[in-house]
Design a protein around this motif. Structure first.
Motif, PDB file in Angstrom:
ATOM      1  N   ASP A  30       0.860  -1.107  -0.089  1.00  0.00           N
ATOM      2  CA  ASP A  30      -0.105  -0.042  -0.038  1.00  0.00           C
ATOM      3  C   ASP A  30       0.909   1.324   0.041  1.00  0.00           C
ATOM      4  OD1 ASP A  30      -2.353  -1.530   0.223  1.00  0.00           O
ATOM      5  OD2 ASP A  30      -2.258  -1.760   2.241  1.00  0.00           O
ATOM      6  N   VAL A  31       0.272   2.249  -0.846  1.00  0.00           N
ATOM      7  CA  VAL A  31       1.235   3.541  -0.772  1.00  0.00           C
ATOM      8  C   VAL A  31       0.343   4.654  -0.796  1.00  0.00           C
ATOM      9  CG1 VAL A  31       2.859   2.488  -2.517  1.00  0.00           C
ATOM     10  CG2 VAL A  31       1.090   3.620  -3.440  1.00  0.00           C
ATOM     11  N   GLU A  32       0.975   5.703  -0.151  1.00  0.00           N
ATOM     12  CA  GLU A  32       0.318   6.997  -0.256  1.00  0.00           C
ATOM     13  C   GLU A  32       0.239   7.884  -1.398  1.00  0.00           C
ATOM     14  OE1 GLU A  32       2.040   9.493   2.885  1.00  0.00           O
ATOM     15  OE2 GLU A  32       1.732   8.018   4.332  1.00  0.00           O
ATOM     16  N   SER A  33      -0.929   8.544  -1.759  1.00  0.00           N
ATOM     17  CA  SER A  33      -1.044   9.425  -2.722  1.00  0.00           C
ATOM     18  C   SER A  33      -0.289  10.798  -2.681  1.00  0.00           C
ATOM     19  CB  SER A  33      -2.529   9.833  -3.003  1.00  0.00           C
ATOM     20  OG  SER A  33      -2.984  10.440  -4.154  1.00  0.00           O
ATOM     21  N   LEU A  34       0.344  10.587  -4.321  1.00  0.00           N
ATOM     22  CA  LEU A  34       1.143  11.802  -4.374  1.00  0.00           C
ATOM     23  C   LEU A  34       0.500  12.878  -5.327  1.00  0.00           C
ATOM     24  CD1 LEU A  34       4.509  10.376  -5.164  1.00  0.00           C
ATOM     25  CD2 LEU A  34       3.824  11.235  -2.870  1.00  0.00           C
TER      26      LEU A  34
END
Length: 716
Positions: free
Chosen positions: A492-496
């Protein structure tokens, strides 16, 4: 026997007491049976050779020769004692007193109760030290060899795999007589194993001449190994059937590409060579002395060349090369000028030109672009002989295959029709098998309840017995084995916030004479699902490297978000893994300091659990190696993926799992792929590389396929 012991300990100072006792007991027990020194060598020679492996076979033979002569001398001496004069005693003799009082040494030495045994364990100290030093040197050399990593080749893999088959003697005799001219292939009741792992058991294959068979199944089940066993004829196939397996790339040398293809037809090359030799002989002799035999043979050679349309061969070779993406200039280049991928295409071209009776193809679409794949599909649809192809490209199998062989649970089942028909038929078959199994289980349970209820009821005894016999007669059905689902899980990754990755008015070239890109303007964000397509050599991989930052534009700008972390999957990523390490060790070498369970959990996220995680990478199938590469890639927690041909070697279930994982991934994705199913699953935007530009194509993949088919039609 003491002399024999002395000889053995003198020449073999390191012999252990138990071995020495064994050797002497063999010599003593078989002494009368030895007729020559060869008998002695056969009895104890192998044991003595194992004691000192530095001694040659001739040296051991010489020692056994000495032992034979000593044994024969002992036997003669025993015979003389047995047949010699006997000593007659006048009165009873007390042996103990005789020993104490008699001065007759002969009597003392003959007394079996007190005879002293010679010390047979005395060893020459210098020879012992020399032997120990030599043994120590050998052990050190062996340990040094073991410490050097061994690179395992494909030949080693073939040797590690083995096949066994029960053959019919009549068929073997029929084949050896030369009377069998059928080109149908039947391989009955064979097993294939890889070391202790059984891949295929009790399987049979029947291939009708002229049909095209697709071999499918999950990674690691033995598809490639089966092709190798057929190609090496470890599985019995009629000797008159020619087999060609496209597995290894063409060797790079000074041979022109088109000539390399022409040389693959050995019969044509042989006739042309003979024609040149006969013509040279005829021209070297005077007209009056020309031999009639040469002229007759030359006429026969011309007739055979005409029958096989040899004059059309160069045009046919050029057509095949062109279809596989070779330009006229490339066709005139030497094979050593091509990369590995292009040499694999050249190997495929040679196979297509040679037209063997059985053509074996292992993932032929891996090195091809979309245009070449469509050409190959069309070309194979009119193939005149038998094809067995391993492929995980659904659309390719739908176009090419007339039959599907499914390798599952160590068995091979054959289905008529292409892949889509196979999926429908197999789904229906599994559904019916499951219903039949469940119905029988319910019936068995119902009958068993009746038996248990009235087992001890005398009035119902006969009925109970009939029910028991009924259960025994029912066919034993196996529960339907469910295929394990493969799941890929990306982090899971954070939005940029945009802009994420962007190229503005970018130009690029390696040399000014050949410009790759001119005025390219493209961008990607965290929502992007972009597929890059185009012919080989159009610059797809170069574009990815510019996006990565590995290559700098010769003009224009590359913009990237400061928190962007790109994960790059190269099409050669699998080849860069350490083949002698296990999957856990591969991850630990790249990301050290974590516990084993964390590495195993990461591998499990990509379908490599249990013993697979601890196997050497070299023993894994191509698809399983790709999963290791994906696990390694994801362990760095990237928030943007750039994937170059990620589906190579992946089976259909794994490609499906990859597509689902990409759709669930919260970051952006740019990939180069030729797999139509994956493109349709995930692609939201299509970038077409060609003619020095990169354009976004409206209409998506369907529009691009129409353009490619139109270009192919125009070429023909």
């Amino acid at each position: 026997m003491e002399a024999c012991i002395s000889v053995i300990t003198e020449h073999f100072p390191l012999i252990e007491g138990e071995l020495l006792q064994y050797v002497t007991s063999v010599l003593e027990g078989s002494q009368a049976d030895f007729e020559s020194n060869e008998d002695v060598y056969e009895a104890v020679g192998p044991v003595l050779s194992e004691v000192d492996q530095d001694k040659s076979e001739d040296e051991v033979q010489d020692i056994c020769d000495k032992l034979f002569h000593m044994l024969k001398g002992d036997e003669d001496e025993k015979d003389s004692r047995k047949n010699g004069p006997h000593r007659i005693l006048d009165a009873p003799v007390h042996l103990g007193k005789l020993v104490e009082d008699s001065a007759d040494k002969d009597i003392q030495e003959a007394n079996i109760w007190i005879a002293k045994k010679a010390d047979s364990t005395i060893v020459d100290q210098k020879k012992l030290e020399k032997a120990e030093a030599k043994l120590k040197q050998k052990q050190e050399k062996r340990s040094d060899q073991e410490s050097v990593p061994r690179v395992i080749s494909s030949d080693d893999l073939l040797q590690a795999a083995s096949a066994s088959q029960q053959t019919n003697r009549k068929d073997v005799k029929f084949d050896s007589s030369g009377a069998n001219r059928s080109y149908d292939i039947r391989i009955d009741n064979f097993d294939i194993s890889y070391g202790s792992l059984v891949l295929i058991k009790g399987a049979s294959i029947n291939m009708a001449f002229g049909r095209r068979y697709g071999l499918v199944g999950k990674n690691g089940k033995g598809k490639t190994t089966l092709l190798r066993m057929i190609a090496s004829r470890q599985l019995k196939i009629a000797s008159h059937i020619t087999i060609l397996h496209v597995e290894q790339e063409v060797v790079g040398d000074d041979t022109i590409a088109v000539d390399s293809v022409l040389q693959s037809d050995e019969k044509r090359e042989s006739l042309l060579r003979e024609e040149r030799e006969i013509t040279a002989k005829i021209n070297s002799t005077s007209p009056n002395s020309t031999e009639d035999g040469l002229s007759t043979r030359l006429t026969e050679v011309y007739a055979q060349l005409e029958a096989m349309e040899a004059e059309k061969a160069p045009a046919r070779a050029a057509m095949i090369l062109s279809g596989l993406g070779f330009t006229p200039q490339m066709q005139r280049s030497t094979t050593k000028e091509f990369s590995g991928g292009w040499r694999m295409r050249l190997a495929l071209a040679r196979a297509l030109f040679a037209k063997p009776d059985l053509l074996l193809l292992d993932e032929p679409t891996n090195m091809l672009d979309m245009k070449a794949i469509i050409w190959l599909e069309n070309y194979l649809q009119t193939w005149p002989t038998t094809i067995l192809v391993v492929s995980h490209d659904r659309e390719f199998l739908n176009s090419v295959a007339t039959d599907i062989m499914h390798l599952f649970s160590q068995e091979i089942d054959c289905y008529k029709g292409n892949f889509e028909n196979f999926v429908k038929t197999r789904t229906e078959k599994i559904k019916n098998q499951r219903k039949e199994y469940e119905a029988q289980m319910q019936y068995r349970e119902h009958v068993q309840v009746f038996i248990d209820k009235f087992r001890y009821n005398a009035k119902r005894a006969s009925l109970v017995q009939s029910k028991i016999k009924l259960l025994e007669k029912l066919p034993v059905l196996k529960p339907v084995e469910k295929e394990t689902d493969i799941v890929f899980r990306f982090p899971d990754v954070e939005s940029l916030s945009p802009p994420i990755l962007q190229l503005d008015e970018v130009d690029f070239y390696y040399t000014k004479e050949k410009i790759i890109f001119k005025n390219v303007c493209v961008s990607a964000d965290m929502e992007s699902r972009i597929c890059v397509v185009g012919e080989n050599g159009a610059g797809k991989t170069t574009l990815l490297k510019i996006l990565l930052g590995d290559l700098s534009p010769t003009k224009g700008f590359r913009h990237i978000h400061r928190n962007l972390k790109i994960g790059y999957f190269s099409q050669h990523h699998v080849d860069q893994l350490d083949m002698n390490q296990c999957s856990v060790e591969v991850l630990a070498s790249k990301y050290p300091g974590r516990n084993t369970e964390e590495y195993r959990h990461q591998l499990g996220s990509f379908g490599l659990s249990g013993d697979l995680a601890m196997q050497p990478v070299v023993s894994l199938s191509g698809g399983q190696k790709s999963r290791v590469a994906f696990a390694l890639l994801a362990m760095g927690n990237p928030n943007f993926f750039i994937l170059d041909e990620p589906t190579n070697h992946l089976d259909m279930e794994t490609i499906e799992a990859l597509g689902n994982a990409i759709n669930k991934f919260k970051g952006g994705v740019v990939l180069v792929s030729h797999d139509e199913r994956l493109i349709r699953m995930i692609c939201k935007e299509l970038w077409v590389c060609g003619k020095g530009t990169v354009k976004s194509l409206e209409g998506g993949f369907d529009e691009y396929k129409k353009i490619v088919e139109a270009e192919l039609a125009a070429q023909q």
